[in-house]
Design a protein around this motif. Structure first.
Motif, PDB file in Angstrom:
ATOM      1  N   THR A  86     -22.599  57.850  50.817  1.00  0.00           N
ATOM      2  CA  THR A  86     -21.996  59.302  50.796  1.00  0.00           C
ATOM      3  C   THR A  86     -20.771  59.288  51.701  1.00  0.00           C
ATOM      4  N   TYR A  87     -20.054  60.057  51.333  1.00  0.00           N
ATOM      5  CA  TYR A  87     -18.856  60.473  52.263  1.00  0.00           C
ATOM      6  C   TYR A  87     -19.324  61.126  53.518  1.00  0.00           C
ATOM      7  N   ARG A  88     -18.733  60.642  54.790  1.00  0.00           N
ATOM      8  CA  ARG A  88     -19.225  61.061  56.015  1.00  0.00           C
ATOM      9  C   ARG A  88     -17.854  61.677  56.881  1.00  0.00           C
ATOM     10  N   LYS A  89     -18.433  62.783  57.336  1.00  0.00           N
ATOM     11  CA  LYS A  89     -17.288  63.438  58.392  1.00  0.00           C
ATOM     12  C   LYS A  89     -17.442  63.196  59.773  1.00  0.00           C
ATOM     13  N   SER A  90     -16.201  63.180  60.497  1.00  0.00           N
ATOM     14  CA  SER A  90     -16.487  62.804  61.955  1.00  0.00           C
ATOM     15  C   SER A  90     -17.105  63.962  62.745  1.00  0.00           C
ATOM     16  N   SER A  91     -17.828  63.290  63.745  1.00  0.00           N
ATOM     17  CA  SER A  91     -18.460  64.398  64.734  1.00  0.00           C
ATOM     18  C   SER A  91     -17.582  65.218  65.330  1.00  0.00           C
ATOM     19  N   VAL A 140     -11.027  57.568  51.346  1.00  0.00           N
ATOM     20  CA  VAL A 140     -10.721  58.830  52.364  1.00  0.00           C
ATOM     21  C   VAL A 140     -10.414  60.005  51.431  1.00  0.00           C
ATOM     22  N   ARG A 141     -11.134  61.114  51.650  1.00  0.00           N
ATOM     23  CA  ARG A 141     -10.583  62.483  50.909  1.00  0.00           C
ATOM     24  C   ARG A 141     -10.574  63.492  51.798  1.00  0.00           C
ATOM     25  N   ASP A 142      -9.959  64.806  51.253  1.00  0.00           N
ATOM     26  CA  ASP A 142      -9.822  65.683  52.047  1.00  0.00           C
ATOM     27  C   ASP A 142     -10.919  66.609  52.090  1.00  0.00           C
ATOM     28  N   VAL A 172     -10.887  64.909  57.244  1.00  0.00           N
ATOM     29  CA  VAL A 172     -11.140  63.955  56.016  1.00  0.00           C
ATOM     30  C   VAL A 172     -12.441  63.539  56.132  1.00  0.00           C
ATOM     31  N   GLU A 173     -12.814  63.091  55.259  1.00  0.00           N
ATOM     32  CA  GLU A 173     -14.180  62.180  55.046  1.00  0.00           C
ATOM     33  C   GLU A 173     -14.057  60.884  54.631  1.00  0.00           C
ATOM     34  N   VAL A 174     -14.821  59.985  55.015  1.00  0.00           N
ATOM     35  CA  VAL A 174     -14.678  58.476  54.748  1.00  0.00           C
ATOM     36  C   VAL A 174     -15.845  57.857  54.162  1.00  0.00           C
ATOM     37  N   ALA A 175     -15.818  57.127  53.014  1.00  0.00           N
ATOM     38  CA  ALA A 175     -16.987  56.368  52.590  1.00  0.00           C
ATOM     39  C   ALA A 175     -16.810  54.914  52.230  1.00  0.00           C
ATOM     40  N   LEU A 176     -17.738  54.197  52.450  1.00  0.00           N
ATOM     41  CA  LEU A 176     -17.600  52.565  52.212  1.00  0.00           C
ATOM     42  C   LEU A 176     -17.396  52.301  50.612  1.00  0.00           C
TER      43      LEU A 176
END
Length: 66
Positions: free
Chosen positions: A8-13, A34-36, A22-26
């Motif tokens: 899943t995409y993860r958002k920074s703490s 990277v997505r908005d 932004v959200e980042v996924a492997l």
């Protein structure tokens, strides 16, 4: 070019309550997608593992500061 996102995409703490981040996924090839977080219907940006490592190194070294 199709890139398979793993998990899943993860958002920074550090994200604020307004979701302006932004959200980042492997990805399957070891890179990152990277997505908005405000508009998940838009296409994501894809980076190879080398490009992502270059970004992280630059961020840690202050390369992107004004």
């Amino acid at each position: 070019m199709t890139v398979d996102v793993i998990g899943t995409y993860r958002k920074s703490s550090y994200s604020g309550p307004e979701n302006n981040c932004v959200e980042v996924a492997l990805t399957a090839n070891g890179g990152r997608a990277v997505r908005d977080s405000k508009d998940r219907t838009r296409p994501s940006l894809h980076f190879t593992a080398t490009q992502w490592q270059g970004f992280l190194t630059g961020a840690k070294d202050g390369e992107f500061r004004n």
